[in-house]
Every structure is written in structure tokens, then in C-alpha cells.
Write an enzyme that holds these catalytic residues in place. Sequence first.
Site, PDB file in Angstrom:
ATOM      1  N   ASP A   1       3.287   2.632  -4.422  1.00  0.00           N
ATOM      2  CA  ASP A   1       2.219   3.711  -4.651  1.00  0.00           C
ATOM      3  C   ASP A   1       2.143   3.057  -6.651  1.00  0.00           C
ATOM      4  O   ASP A   1       3.134   3.747  -7.302  1.00  0.00           O
ATOM      5  CB  ASP A   1       3.827   4.841  -5.022  1.00  0.00           C
ATOM      6  N   VAL A   2       1.185   2.521  -6.974  1.00  0.00           N
ATOM      7  CA  VAL A   2       0.146   1.963  -8.366  1.00  0.00           C
ATOM      8  C   VAL A   2       0.693   3.281  -9.236  1.00  0.00           C
ATOM      9  O   VAL A   2       0.927   2.589 -10.106  1.00  0.00           O
ATOM     10  CB  VAL A   2      -0.822   0.855  -8.296  1.00  0.00           C
TER      11      VAL A   2
ATOM     12  N   LYS B   1     -12.714   1.690 -14.652  1.00  0.00           N
ATOM     13  CA  LYS B   1     -13.174   0.548 -14.166  1.00  0.00           C
ATOM     14  C   LYS B   1     -14.315  -0.146 -15.379  1.00  0.00           C
ATOM     15  O   LYS B   1     -14.164  -1.449 -14.982  1.00  0.00           O
ATOM     16  CB  LYS B   1     -14.910   0.518 -12.714  1.00  0.00           C
TER      17      LYS B   1
ATOM     18  N   TYR C   1     -14.454   7.704 -12.797  1.00  0.00           N
ATOM     19  CA  TYR C   1     -14.235   6.162 -12.364  1.00  0.00           C
ATOM     20  C   TYR C   1     -14.668   5.287 -12.972  1.00  0.00           C
ATOM     21  O   TYR C   1     -14.743   4.154 -13.124  1.00  0.00           O
ATOM     22  CB  TYR C   1     -14.315   6.861 -11.161  1.00  0.00           C
TER      23      TYR C   1
ATOM     24  N   THR D   1     -16.691   0.386   3.881  1.00  0.00           N
ATOM     25  CA  THR D   1     -15.047   0.585   4.199  1.00  0.00           C
ATOM     26  C   THR D   1     -15.052   2.263   4.125  1.00  0.00           C
ATOM     27  O   THR D   1     -16.054   2.773   3.963  1.00  0.00           O
ATOM     28  CB  THR D   1     -15.161   0.676   2.083  1.00  0.00           C
TER      29      THR D   1
ATOM     30  N   ASP E   1       0.972  -1.457   0.205  1.00  0.00           N
ATOM     31  CA  ASP E   1      -0.240   0.064  -0.048  1.00  0.00           C
ATOM     32  C   ASP E   1       0.917   1.126  -0.026  1.00  0.00           C
ATOM     33  O   ASP E   1       2.294   1.574   0.635  1.00  0.00           O
ATOM     34  CB  ASP E   1      -1.026   0.328   1.376  1.00  0.00           C
TER      35      ASP E   1
HETATM   36  N1  LIG Z   1     -16.916   0.698  -1.290  1.00  0.00           N
HETATM   37  C1  LIG Z   1     -17.149   0.562  -1.726  1.00  0.00           C
HETATM   38  O1  LIG Z   1     -18.384   0.466  -2.171  1.00  0.00           O
HETATM   39  C2  LIG Z   1     -16.625  -0.229  -3.748  1.00  0.00           C
HETATM   40  C3  LIG Z   1     -17.370   0.103  -4.594  1.00  0.00           C
HETATM   41  C4  LIG Z   1     -16.944  -0.433  -5.525  1.00  0.00           C
HETATM   42  C5  LIG Z   1     -15.249  -0.755  -5.963  1.00  0.00           C
HETATM   43  N2  LIG Z   1     -14.615  -0.674  -4.634  1.00  0.00           N
HETATM   44  C6  LIG Z   1     -13.247  -0.396  -5.030  1.00  0.00           C
HETATM   45  O2  LIG Z   1     -12.371  -1.495  -4.233  1.00  0.00           O
HETATM   46  C7  LIG Z   1     -11.066  -0.481  -4.126  1.00  0.00           C
HETATM   47  C8  LIG Z   1     -11.255  -0.956  -2.714  1.00  0.00           C
HETATM   48  O3  LIG Z   1     -11.704   0.451  -2.416  1.00  0.00           O
HETATM   49  P1  LIG Z   1     -12.087   0.370  -0.332  1.00  0.00           P
HETATM   50  O4  LIG Z   1     -13.847   1.485  -0.560  1.00  0.00           O
HETATM   51  O5  LIG Z   1     -11.579  -0.294   0.272  1.00  0.00           O
HETATM   52  O6  LIG Z   1     -10.948   2.040  -0.082  1.00  0.00           O
HETATM   53  P2  LIG Z   1     -10.026   2.387   0.434  1.00  0.00           P
HETATM   54  O7  LIG Z   1      -9.432   3.513   0.435  1.00  0.00           O
HETATM   55  O8  LIG Z   1     -11.071   2.233   1.848  1.00  0.00           O
HETATM   56  O9  LIG Z   1      -9.116   1.362   0.612  1.00  0.00           O
HETATM   57  C9  LIG Z   1      -7.956   1.952  -1.042  1.00  0.00           C
HETATM   58  C10 LIG Z   1      -6.476   1.461  -0.490  1.00  0.00           C
HETATM   59  O10 LIG Z   1      -5.794   1.926  -1.635  1.00  0.00           O
HETATM   60  C11 LIG Z   1      -4.249   2.678  -1.326  1.00  0.00           C
HETATM   61  N3  LIG Z   1      -4.278   3.637  -2.345  1.00  0.00           N
HETATM   62  C12 LIG Z   1      -5.044   4.500  -2.373  1.00  0.00           C
HETATM   63  N4  LIG Z   1      -4.263   5.250  -3.757  1.00  0.00           N
HETATM   64  C13 LIG Z   1      -2.788   3.929  -4.138  1.00  0.00           C
HETATM   65  C14 LIG Z   1      -1.460   4.228  -4.634  1.00  0.00           C
HETATM   66  N5  LIG Z   1      -1.132   5.118  -5.542  1.00  0.00           N
HETATM   67  N6  LIG Z   1      -0.519   2.772  -3.794  1.00  0.00           N
HETATM   68  C15 LIG Z   1      -1.134   1.901  -3.248  1.00  0.00           C
HETATM   69  N7  LIG Z   1      -2.048   2.080  -2.870  1.00  0.00           N
HETATM   70  C16 LIG Z   1      -2.805   3.122  -2.840  1.00  0.00           C
HETATM   71  C17 LIG Z   1      -5.075   2.954  -0.055  1.00  0.00           C
HETATM   72  O11 LIG Z   1      -3.990   4.263   0.981  1.00  0.00           O
HETATM   73  C18 LIG Z   1      -5.809   2.751   1.030  1.00  0.00           C
HETATM   74  O12 LIG Z   1      -5.342   1.535   1.519  1.00  0.00           O
HETATM   75  C19 LIG Z   1     -11.250   0.947  -4.643  1.00  0.00           C
HETATM   76  O13 LIG Z   1     -10.512   0.115  -6.509  1.00  0.00           O
HETATM   77  C20 LIG Z   1     -12.590   0.398  -5.464  1.00  0.00           C
HETATM   78  O14 LIG Z   1     -11.906   1.575  -6.491  1.00  0.00           O
HETATM   79  C21 LIG Z   1     -15.618   0.318  -3.555  1.00  0.00           C
END
Ligand SMILES: NC(=O)c1ccc[n+]([C@@H]2O[C@H](COP(=O)([O-])OP(=O)(O)OC[C@H]3O[C@@H](n4cnc5c(N)ncnc54)[C@H](O)[C@@H]3O)[C@@H](O)[C@H]2O)c1
Length: 259
Positions: free
Chosen positions: A57-58, A153, A149, A184, A36
Site C-alpha cells: 500500500d503506497v 502529476k 491529480y 485501462t 499492488d
Molecule cells: N489510464 C490513463 O489514461 C492514464 C493517463 C495518465 C496517467 N495514468 C497513470 O497511470 C497509472 C496507472 O493507472 P491505470 O490507468 O493503469 O489505473 P488502474 O486503476 O487500471 O491501475 C492502478 C493500479 O494501482 C493500484 N493501486 C491503487 N492504489 C494503490 C495503493 N495505495 N497502493 C498500491 N497499489 C495501489 C490499483 O489496485 C490498481 O491495480 C496511474 O498513476 C495513473 O495516474 C493513467
Amino acid sequence: MAQQQRIVVVTGGASGIGAACAEVLAQDGWKVVVADINLAQAQQVAQRIGGVAWEIDVASDASVAQAAAGIESEVGPVYGLVNSAGIIQQPLPPHELGMDAFDRVQQIDFRGTYVACREFARAMLARKAGSIVNISSVAGSRSMRLHSYSPAKAAVINMTQCLAAEWGANWVRVNAVAPGYTLTPALEGAIARGERQVDGALANSPLPRLVQPTEIANGVAFLLSDRASAITGINVPIDCGWLSGTTWDMYGGLPHTNQ
Ligand SMILES: NC(=O)c1ccc[n+]([C@@H]2O[C@H](COP(=O)([O-])OP(=O)(O)OC[C@H]3O[C@@H](n4cnc5c(N)ncnc54)[C@H](O)[C@@H]3O)[C@@H](O)[C@H]2O)c1
């Protein structure tokens, strides 16, 4: 002789869906690398599950390449990859959404997922063994006021098919899980800022509740595992049925909205 523990890297593993994946995969017997941009939080998760924390850092090609090489040499051969690193965006019309914000979402959510697949797959392809799960979103299959976004996706869903077709001959499987609205820190923050209306999401969900991160992780763990050995190139929605429920407004809404 005991089988060697398989290694899986979870990007975005410090929070939300990624952290839940790290937990479930550790319970399933994987050695988990919690990767992360937030190293301190990754360390907390890694400590909790007996895994390894790694800074990545992706959005930076160099950072991803370094992480892939470093993990291979210091932790061991990576068999699994879960791409959960991602950011969300403000729901704004295009003329109000700045191009910097647009580009940042593309860079992390789409390009970052691609670069991580590319770099971590190198060694998998050479070994002819690997399994990747990308976290897409139901947003990739519907229009919504998320003009960067949502297309990002959709690109992840299509890219998953492209890579699955490319890498199948080397026995590397690539699949995606599309979460619905999942509780989340990212979603909770957006709700608190008034950027997401939960009532609307619940009205369109056949199962009238939000998704729990562990429910996403269970699907990821299945696709990653040998139980899914003939599955590649698919996108599995885990959304309490939201994708099936969004077209019922013409008929008075879903049954639970009329009870
Ligand atoms: N929560 C939802 O409702 C939901 C719905 C659909 C899709 N998603 C997808 O699920 C995935 C996770 O989301 P989440 O809700 O758990 O979010 P979150 O913010 O709780 O977790 C995301 C994590 O990604 C890390 N991150 C951000 N930018 C980064 C980078 N450049 N390099 C490395 N790490 C990085 C952050 O530090 C964090 O720990 C995402 O791709 C999001 O688009 C979430």
C-alpha cells in the site's frame, strides 16, 4: 555463465498500465514482482507472466518499507522500479472537491511515488546500480479540472528530476513516462461514469485514437533498460501527440477534424 535475471518491482502492477509493464518486462527477460494493494489481482498477473506477487500500500510508509525489505530478502536484489500505483479523481471545481479526496490523491499519486522511490532506492544506492520509471501524466503539463491529480502529476515530473540529480552519482537513473488517455480499467470506469469526454481528447490528438497500455509499457521498458543508459531525469509523453495538438482550436482544429 548465464547472466543473472534482473529483478524489477512494478507498483500498481495488478491492473492497466502497471499490468502491461509487468507483461512487457517479463517478455524482455526481467523477473517481475507485481506489487499492488489488490493482492488477489496481483497474483493473477504474476501467475500469467511467471512473476511474483507482493502486497503493498503506497499510502503507508510502513507497508512500502516492509515490501522493499521483504522483496530484497525473499526475491533478491531489486535493480528496477516502476511506480504505476495511482488513483484518479472526479473532475470537480475546488469548492466541490472535498479535502479528503484531494489529500488521498496527493498521498497515493505524489507521496506514494516518492516513498516507493525512497525505500527501494536504498539498496540500489548501496549497490550503485538501479533504474526507476515513474508514471506521471500529460495532466502534469496542462491545466484541467483535476485540481489535486494534475498538480500531483506535475510534482511527480519535478520530483523525477530532483531524484535523478540526487542519485546519479550512485548510478541510479530516474525517469518518467507521461501517458495520454490510455485505455485501462481506470479510464474506462471514468468514461462510463460520464467523467471524461473521449471525443474532446480525440479532437486534440494528432493520432486520433486512445493509447493502449502496452504502448506505455514499451516506453517504460526502454527507459528502464541499459538502452537508455545515458538518460536520466526526463519525462517522456506517450500520448498520441495530445500535448502537441491542444493549441490548434484557434486555427480550425487539427487536420483530421476537418476531413
Ligand atoms: N489510464 C490513463 O489514461 C492514464 C493517463 C495518465 C496517467 N495514468 C497513470 O497511470 C497509472 C496507472 O493507472 P491505470 O490507468 O493503469 O489505473 P488502474 O486503476 O487500471 O491501475 C492502478 C493500479 O494501482 C493500484 N493501486 C491503487 N492504489 C494503490 C495503493 N495505495 N497502493 C498500491 N497499489 C495501489 C490499483 O489496485 C490498481 O491495480 C496511474 O498513476 C495513473 O495516474 C493513467
